[in-house]
Scaffold this motif. Structure first.
Motif, mmCIF file in Angstrom:
data_model
loop_
_atom_site.group_PDB
_atom_site.id
_atom_site.type_symbol
_atom_site.label_atom_id
_atom_site.label_comp_id
_atom_site.label_asym_id
_atom_site.label_seq_id
_atom_site.Cartn_x
_atom_site.Cartn_y
_atom_site.Cartn_z
ATOM 1 N N ARG A 1 3.161 -7.740 -9.025
ATOM 2 C CA ARG A 1 2.334 -7.984 -10.209
ATOM 3 C C ARG A 1 2.993 -8.950 -11.189
ATOM 4 O O ARG A 1 2.352 -9.402 -12.131
ATOM 5 C CB ARG A 1 2.057 -6.666 -10.938
ATOM 6 C CG ARG A 1 1.212 -5.681 -10.128
ATOM 7 C CD ARG A 1 0.809 -4.483 -10.961
ATOM 8 N NE ARG A 1 -0.129 -3.630 -10.241
ATOM 9 C CZ ARG A 1 -1.046 -2.869 -10.821
ATOM 10 N NH1 ARG A 1 -1.138 -2.844 -12.157
ATOM 11 N NH2 ARG A 1 -1.853 -2.111 -10.112
ATOM 12 N N SER B 1 -3.696 4.263 -7.414
ATOM 13 C CA SER B 1 -4.497 3.341 -6.605
ATOM 14 C C SER B 1 -4.054 1.904 -6.897
ATOM 15 O O SER B 1 -3.410 1.627 -7.907
ATOM 16 C CB SER B 1 -5.981 3.504 -6.924
ATOM 17 O OG SER B 1 -6.239 3.158 -8.285
ATOM 18 N N GLU B 2 -4.425 1.011 -6.007
ATOM 19 C CA GLU B 2 -4.013 -0.383 -6.158
ATOM 20 C C GLU B 2 -4.708 -1.083 -7.321
ATOM 21 O O GLU B 2 -4.260 -2.143 -7.757
ATOM 22 C CB GLU B 2 -4.260 -1.138 -4.848
ATOM 23 C CG GLU B 2 -3.424 -0.596 -3.692
ATOM 24 C CD GLU B 2 -3.488 -1.468 -2.444
ATOM 25 O OE1 GLU B 2 -3.770 -2.677 -2.586
ATOM 26 O OE2 GLU B 2 -3.265 -0.948 -1.342
ATOM 27 N N ASP B 3 -5.799 -0.510 -7.820
ATOM 28 C CA ASP B 3 -6.468 -1.113 -8.972
ATOM 29 C C ASP B 3 -6.060 -0.448 -10.290
ATOM 30 O O ASP B 3 -6.685 -0.661 -11.329
ATOM 31 C CB ASP B 3 -7.988 -1.058 -8.805
ATOM 32 C CG ASP B 3 -8.522 0.367 -8.646
ATOM 33 O OD1 ASP B 3 -7.699 1.305 -8.658
ATOM 34 O OD2 ASP B 3 -9.746 0.515 -8.499
ATOM 35 N N ALA B 4 -5.005 0.357 -10.260
ATOM 36 C CA ALA B 4 -4.493 0.985 -11.480
ATOM 37 C C ALA B 4 -3.955 -0.086 -12.421
ATOM 38 O O ALA B 4 -3.460 -1.128 -11.981
ATOM 39 C CB ALA B 4 -3.390 1.980 -11.140
ATOM 40 N N THR B 5 -4.045 0.169 -13.714
ATOM 41 C CA THR B 5 -3.522 -0.789 -14.689
ATOM 42 C C THR B 5 -1.989 -0.740 -14.688
ATOM 43 O O THR B 5 -1.384 0.206 -14.169
ATOM 44 C CB THR B 5 -4.039 -0.467 -16.098
ATOM 45 O OG1 THR B 5 -3.496 0.809 -16.509
ATOM 46 C CG2 THR B 5 -5.556 -0.402 -16.126
ATOM 47 N N ASP B 6 -1.370 -1.764 -15.271
ATOM 48 C CA ASP B 6 0.083 -1.785 -15.377
ATOM 49 C C ASP B 6 0.598 -0.547 -16.111
ATOM 50 O O ASP B 6 1.623 0.032 -15.739
ATOM 51 C CB ASP B 6 0.550 -3.047 -16.110
ATOM 52 C CG ASP B 6 0.315 -4.311 -15.295
ATOM 53 O OD1 ASP B 6 0.079 -4.193 -14.075
ATOM 54 O OD2 ASP B 6 0.366 -5.408 -15.879
ATOM 55 N N TYR C 1 2.142 1.856 -3.615
ATOM 56 C CA TYR C 1 1.161 2.492 -4.503
ATOM 57 C C TYR C 1 1.001 3.971 -4.161
ATOM 58 O O TYR C 1 0.930 4.833 -5.054
ATOM 59 C CB TYR C 1 -0.188 1.779 -4.402
ATOM 60 C CG TYR C 1 -0.260 0.496 -5.191
ATOM 61 C CD1 TYR C 1 -0.322 0.521 -6.584
ATOM 62 C CD2 TYR C 1 -0.273 -0.742 -4.555
ATOM 63 C CE1 TYR C 1 -0.385 -0.663 -7.317
ATOM 64 C CE2 TYR C 1 -0.333 -1.925 -5.274
ATOM 65 C CZ TYR C 1 -0.390 -1.879 -6.656
ATOM 66 O OH TYR C 1 -0.448 -3.046 -7.378
ATOM 67 N N SER D 1 0.834 -1.211 0.000
ATOM 68 C CA SER D 1 0.000 0.000 0.000
ATOM 69 C C SER D 1 0.864 1.256 0.000
ATOM 70 O O SER D 1 0.556 2.242 -0.668
ATOM 71 C CB SER D 1 -0.924 0.010 1.226
ATOM 72 O OG SER D 1 -1.867 -1.042 1.160
ATOM 73 N N GLU E 1 -0.821 2.413 -16.287
ATOM 74 C CA GLU E 1 -0.975 3.587 -15.431
ATOM 75 C C GLU E 1 0.119 3.655 -14.373
ATOM 76 O O GLU E 1 0.639 4.735 -14.064
ATOM 77 C CB GLU E 1 -2.355 3.579 -14.772
ATOM 78 C CG GLU E 1 -3.496 3.846 -15.743
ATOM 79 C CD GLU E 1 -4.868 3.616 -15.129
ATOM 80 O OE1 GLU E 1 -5.847 4.211 -15.624
ATOM 81 O OE2 GLU E 1 -4.948 2.841 -14.143
#
Length: 263
Positions: A257, A202-207, A196, A193, A209
């Motif tokens: 990731r 945010s943690e749901d950002a794409t690779d 990020y 966390s 991004e």
């Protein structure tokens, strides 16, 4: 600026002899003038910006440190650490201390200092960003942000053209990036966390991004770019450390990731 004259002159000499040399030098001169325009300043102007950056940084650091009512021992220690990191000469250290104290005076004018800084060439986004980075880092030196410090940073940020929301985002990122700083004898264990947050995504950002945010931050703290815009050479060491923190945060995200090599 002489690179264009040198290169074009040599090429002209090789192609057409002495007449080519003359033509090449003239053509190169025009190139150099254009390059100077892109950079936006000459050597004298650049030195002026560096002087104002040094002066404004330590004045405002003193102001932020005193904004919570007192300058804490941690803030003094952090400022001393900055002196050491910068490798300031005795004269520079003496000047920096005087500026720091002046910034803490009750009659100190933040508005006048910022306006003078901007008029001297500090309006470039990279210079404003770097100045805010220094100030935010100092405010977080004692691992807590007092209301007075927050107000002072918001005031400075507003005068530099940043909204309160942007200043708060800088604070969040700097707090997270500090978790990746290597303190001798005090190893930290940053979380995913933190990583990020350090990158401002945010943690749901794409690779894509995540990589875009990482590259943008690394570009903002690139020593060559900052030097070309007027950050004093000695003060680039702080930006280099910030780049290392950002790199470490990105590596943690990348590994989590499984996205392969950084870049």
């Amino acid at each position: 600026m002489f690179f264009g004259k040198l290169l074009a002159g040599i090429l002209g000499l090789l192609v057409a002899g002495f007449p080519g040399l003359i033509f090449g030098v003239v053509l190169g001169h025009l190139f150099d003038r254009g390059l100077a325009g892109v950079l936006g300043m000459g050597t004298a102007d650049l030195e002026k910006v560096r002087e104002h950056f040094f002066r404004s940084t330590f004045l405002l650091m003193g102001h932020v440190a005193k904004s919570d009512g007192r300058i804490s021992e941690d803030e003094v220690a952090h400022t001393e650490t900055i002196f050491q990191q910068l490798g300031l000469s005795d004269d520079q250290r003496h000047d920096a201390i005087l500026l720091f104290k002046e910034g803490g005076d009750k009659d100190f004018s933040v508005d006048a200092t910022i306006q003078s800084y901007l008029l001297a060439g500090g309006a470039h986004p990279a210079l404003k960003q770097t100045l805010m980075m220094f100030l935010v880092t100092l405010a977080l030196a004692d691992n807590q942000l007092h209301s007075g410090e927050r107000s002072a940073l918001r005031q400075i940020g507003n005068l530099l053209g940043y909204s309160d929301e942007v200043v708060e985002e800088l604070l969040r990122m700097a707090t997270a990036q500090e978790q990746f700083h290597q303190h001798p004898g005090h190893p930290s264990t940053p979380t995913l966390s933190d990583a990020y947050a350090a990158l401002g995504v945010s943690e749901d950002a794409t690779d894509s991004e995540v990589k875009r945010a990482y590259r943008k931050l690394m570009s903002q703290h690139h020593p060559d770019k900052l030097s070309a815009r007027g950050v004093p050479e000695d003060m680039l060491k702080i930006a280099t450390e910030k780049s290392q923190e950002i790199q470490a945060a990105y590596e943690l995200v990348r590994k989590s990731r499984g996205t392969g090599k950084s870049g």
